[in-house]
Design a protein around this motif. Structure first.
Motif, PDB file in Angstrom:
ATOM      1  N   ALA A 193       0.823  -1.215   0.000  1.00  0.00           N
ATOM      2  CA  ALA A 193       0.000   0.000   0.000  1.00  0.00           C
ATOM      3  C   ALA A 193       0.853   1.260   0.000  1.00  0.00           C
ATOM      4  O   ALA A 193       0.305   2.370   0.003  1.00  0.00           O
ATOM      5  N   GLU A 194       2.190   1.101   0.005  1.00  0.00           N
ATOM      6  CA  GLU A 194       3.134   2.225   0.001  1.00  0.00           C
ATOM      7  C   GLU A 194       2.955   3.124   1.227  1.00  0.00           C
ATOM      8  O   GLU A 194       2.978   4.360   1.140  1.00  0.00           O
ATOM      9  N   PHE A 195       2.774   2.478   2.357  1.00  0.00           N
ATOM     10  CA  PHE A 195       2.714   3.174   3.640  1.00  0.00           C
ATOM     11  C   PHE A 195       3.891   2.645   4.458  1.00  0.00           C
ATOM     12  O   PHE A 195       3.896   1.513   4.918  1.00  0.00           O
ATOM     13  N   ASP A 196       4.894   3.480   4.650  1.00  0.00           N
ATOM     14  CA  ASP A 196       6.119   3.064   5.329  1.00  0.00           C
ATOM     15  C   ASP A 196       5.890   3.017   6.834  1.00  0.00           C
ATOM     16  O   ASP A 196       5.620   4.048   7.465  1.00  0.00           O
ATOM     17  N   VAL A 197       6.002   1.825   7.413  1.00  0.00           N
ATOM     18  CA  VAL A 197       5.808   1.643   8.853  1.00  0.00           C
ATOM     19  C   VAL A 197       6.928   0.789   9.418  1.00  0.00           C
ATOM     20  O   VAL A 197       7.625   0.082   8.687  1.00  0.00           O
ATOM     21  N   GLU A 198       7.093   0.861  10.737  1.00  0.00           N
ATOM     22  CA  GLU A 198       8.072   0.050  11.449  1.00  0.00           C
ATOM     23  C   GLU A 198       7.323  -0.938  12.348  1.00  0.00           C
ATOM     24  O   GLU A 198       6.351  -0.569  13.008  1.00  0.00           O
ATOM     25  N   ALA A 199       7.786  -2.173  12.366  1.00  0.00           N
ATOM     26  CA  ALA A 199       7.090  -3.230  13.097  1.00  0.00           C
ATOM     27  C   ALA A 199       7.265  -3.095  14.605  1.00  0.00           C
ATOM     28  O   ALA A 199       8.385  -2.915  15.102  1.00  0.00           O
ATOM     29  N   TYR A 200       6.139  -3.191  15.319  1.00  0.00           N
ATOM     30  CA  TYR A 200       6.151  -3.220  16.778  1.00  0.00           C
ATOM     31  C   TYR A 200       5.318  -4.437  17.206  1.00  0.00           C
ATOM     32  O   TYR A 200       4.135  -4.319  17.541  1.00  0.00           O
ATOM     33  N   PRO A 201       5.938  -5.633  17.166  1.00  0.00           N
ATOM     34  CA  PRO A 201       5.177  -6.862  17.476  1.00  0.00           C
ATOM     35  C   PRO A 201       4.840  -7.006  18.951  1.00  0.00           C
ATOM     36  O   PRO A 201       5.630  -6.637  19.826  1.00  0.00           O
ATOM     37  N   VAL A 202       3.651  -7.540  19.221  1.00  0.00           N
ATOM     38  CA  VAL A 202       3.193  -7.820  20.581  1.00  0.00           C
ATOM     39  C   VAL A 202       2.398  -9.136  20.547  1.00  0.00           C
ATOM     40  O   VAL A 202       2.284  -9.773  19.508  1.00  0.00           O
ATOM     41  N   ASP A 203       1.857  -9.520  21.691  1.00  0.00           N
ATOM     42  CA  ASP A 203       0.909 -10.645  21.750  1.00  0.00           C
ATOM     43  C   ASP A 203       1.517 -11.953  21.230  1.00  0.00           C
ATOM     44  O   ASP A 203       0.953 -12.616  20.378  1.00  0.00           O
ATOM     45  N   TRP A 204       2.672 -12.324  21.777  1.00  0.00           N
ATOM     46  CA  TRP A 204       3.280 -13.597  21.383  1.00  0.00           C
ATOM     47  C   TRP A 204       2.499 -14.771  21.948  1.00  0.00           C
ATOM     48  O   TRP A 204       1.975 -14.700  23.053  1.00  0.00           O
ATOM     49  N   ARG A 205       2.468 -15.862  21.196  1.00  0.00           N
ATOM     50  CA  ARG A 205       1.746 -17.063  21.625  1.00  0.00           C
ATOM     51  C   ARG A 205       2.688 -18.180  22.077  1.00  0.00           C
ATOM     52  O   ARG A 205       2.241 -19.220  22.535  1.00  0.00           O
ATOM     53  N   MET A 206       4.004 -17.988  21.913  1.00  0.00           N
ATOM     54  CA  MET A 206       4.976 -18.973  22.387  1.00  0.00           C
ATOM     55  C   MET A 206       6.228 -18.234  22.842  1.00  0.00           C
ATOM     56  O   MET A 206       6.442 -17.075  22.492  1.00  0.00           O
ATOM     57  N   GLY A 207       7.062 -18.923  23.635  1.00  0.00           N
ATOM     58  CA  GLY A 207       8.210 -18.270  24.215  1.00  0.00           C
ATOM     59  C   GLY A 207       9.343 -17.995  23.252  1.00  0.00           C
ATOM     60  O   GLY A 207       9.986 -16.961  23.301  1.00  0.00           O
ATOM     61  N   GLY A 208       9.612 -18.934  22.355  1.00  0.00           N
ATOM     62  CA  GLY A 208      10.728 -18.768  21.436  1.00  0.00           C
ATOM     63  C   GLY A 208      11.247 -20.110  20.972  1.00  0.00           C
ATOM     64  O   GLY A 208      10.552 -21.134  21.025  1.00  0.00           O
ATOM     65  N   ARG A 209      12.510 -20.132  20.521  1.00  0.00           N
ATOM     66  CA  ARG A 209      13.084 -21.353  19.947  1.00  0.00           C
ATOM     67  C   ARG A 209      13.075 -22.515  20.939  1.00  0.00           C
ATOM     68  O   ARG A 209      12.917 -23.675  20.543  1.00  0.00           O
ATOM     69  N   ASP A 210      13.241 -22.231  22.223  1.00  0.00           N
ATOM     70  CA  ASP A 210      13.269 -23.309  23.223  1.00  0.00           C
ATOM     71  C   ASP A 210      11.941 -24.053  23.304  1.00  0.00           C
ATOM     72  O   ASP A 210      11.888 -25.177  23.825  1.00  0.00           O
ATOM     73  N   ASP A 211      10.857 -23.427  22.818  1.00  0.00           N
ATOM     74  CA  ASP A 211       9.539 -24.059  22.882  1.00  0.00           C
ATOM     75  C   ASP A 211       9.195 -24.866  21.631  1.00  0.00           C
ATOM     76  O   ASP A 211       8.115 -25.462  21.561  1.00  0.00           O
ATOM     77  N   LEU A 212      10.104 -24.873  20.655  1.00  0.00           N
ATOM     78  CA  LEU A 212       9.779 -25.478  19.359  1.00  0.00           C
ATOM     79  C   LEU A 212       9.307 -26.920  19.479  1.00  0.00           C
ATOM     80  O   LEU A 212       8.374 -27.336  18.794  1.00  0.00           O
ATOM     81  N   PHE A 213       9.949 -27.700  20.328  1.00  0.00           N
ATOM     82  CA  PHE A 213       9.612 -29.117  20.412  1.00  0.00           C
ATOM     83  C   PHE A 213       8.993 -29.484  21.762  1.00  0.00           C
ATOM     84  O   PHE A 213       9.082 -30.614  22.219  1.00  0.00           O
ATOM     85  N   THR A 214       8.340 -28.486  22.354  1.00  0.00           N
ATOM     86  CA  THR A 214       7.670 -28.710  23.636  1.00  0.00           C
ATOM     87  C   THR A 214       6.259 -29.240  23.412  1.00  0.00           C
ATOM     88  O   THR A 214       5.500 -28.699  22.611  1.00  0.00           O
ATOM     89  N   PHE A 215       5.914 -30.299  24.127  1.00  0.00           N
ATOM     90  CA  PHE A 215       4.564 -30.844  24.037  1.00  0.00           C
ATOM     91  C   PHE A 215       3.637 -30.043  24.938  1.00  0.00           C
ATOM     92  O   PHE A 215       4.052 -29.530  25.990  1.00  0.00           O
ATOM     93  N   THR A 216       2.395 -29.920  24.523  1.00  0.00           N
ATOM     94  CA  THR A 216       1.420 -29.101  25.229  1.00  0.00           C
ATOM     95  C   THR A 216       0.647 -29.931  26.239  1.00  0.00           C
ATOM     96  O   THR A 216       0.129 -31.006  25.914  1.00  0.00           O
ATOM     97  N   ARG A 217       0.575 -29.439  27.471  1.00  0.00           N
ATOM     98  CA  ARG A 217      -0.146 -30.166  28.516  1.00  0.00           C
ATOM     99  C   ARG A 217      -1.638 -29.845  28.527  1.00  0.00           C
ATOM    100  O   ARG A 217      -2.440 -30.636  29.001  1.00  0.00           O
ATOM    101  N   VAL A 218      -2.003 -28.693  27.996  1.00  0.00           N
ATOM    102  CA  VAL A 218      -3.416 -28.299  27.913  1.00  0.00           C
ATOM    103  C   VAL A 218      -3.838 -28.381  26.452  1.00  0.00           C
ATOM    104  O   VAL A 218      -3.389 -27.596  25.618  1.00  0.00           O
TER     105      VAL A 218
END
Length: 255
Positions: A193-218
């Motif tokens: 759309a030619e609108f220059d913006v900078e990313a400000y990410p929030v609302d993560w659903r996982m912790g990071g690389r350490d969680d990649l192969f973690t099984f979910t208990r819930v």
């Protein structure tokens, strides 16, 4: 179609088939459905699908100085429930609103734009911007600082309508606040759309690389992550085919 919906429908189909001369096929389908359900609910599948999305854009670098404007994408408020109860109802992604309030306090001269109408296919007078405004005011943002875009129905319209509303000037720096998993598609759309913006990410659903192969208990959490990730990957593919993003998985560099 989201994975959980598909699995439910496959389960129903297997039961129907068991009552017919295709009972053997129905039993095989039932077993397959249960295996897929277990994988979606408890395995690392959701994390594996989410990680490439959530890790695509790093946290925003505040050392570059104060932004001129902050754009907050809708998606936190359930307009139907809000209309039914006549009060704002936040169903998910509340971090988008909380981050907007924090940024507004940190940068008192920045313009604050909330963009969000309704995603309902049937026209309705309920608009997310209308219900989000009092939440943001309650979090400390004066009403006169808020610029509300209330007609958009999707991320593409968020970008197009907001661009028309704020008329970005050369050299202005705008932040884009949305969920980390949604940031690649959002950034790709705003670039198209030619609108220059900078990313400000929030609302993560996982912790990071350490969680990649973690099984979910819930199990519910596992299913929710798979649903969110699959929906976003489908959105990325669809928007790329439609030409609304310049690549399948937009990243920090320009398309």
């Amino acid at each position: 179609m989201l994975p959980i919906n598909l699995l439910v429908e496959l389960g129903i189909l297997s039961l129907v088939l068991m009552l017919t001369r295709f009972a053997a096929l129905g039993r095989k389908l039932a077993v397959t459905t249960l295996v897929l359900l277990a994988l979606a609910a408890s395995s690392p599948l959701g994390n594996l699908l989410l990680y490439p999305l959530e890790s695509r854009f790093p946290p925003w670098d505040a050392s570059r100085g104060a932004p001129d404007g902050i754009i907050v994408l809708g998606g936190s408020v359930d307009t139907d429930l809000s209309a039914a109860h006549r009060t704002p109802v936040v169903s998910h992604a509340a971090d988008r609103l909380l981050a907007a309030a924090e940024l507004a306090r940190r940068y008192p001269n920045a313009r604050i734009v909330f963009t969000g109408g309704t995603a309902n296919l049937v026209s309705t007078e309920s608009r997310e911007a209308d219900y989000s405004a009092p939440i943001l005011e309650g979090l400390g943002i004066p009403r006169e600082r808020l610029i509300l875009e209330r007609d958009s129905r999707n991320t593409w319209e968020n970008a197009i309508f907001t661009k028309q509303l704020v008329a970005q000037k050369p050299g202005e720096r705008w932040l884009l606040v949305t969920s980390a998993f949604h940031m690649p598609r959002s950034m790709g759309i705003f670039r198209t759309a030619e609108f220059d913006v900078e990313a400000y990410p929030v609302d993560w659903r996982m912790g990071g690389r350490d969680d990649l192969f973690t099984f979910t208990r819930v199990s519910g959490d596992g299913l929710a992550r798979v649903d969110v990730a699959v929906r976003e990957w489908i959105g990325l593919l669809t928007y790329r085919v439609m030409g609304r993003t310049g690549e399948l998985l937009p990243g920090p560099g320009k398309d």
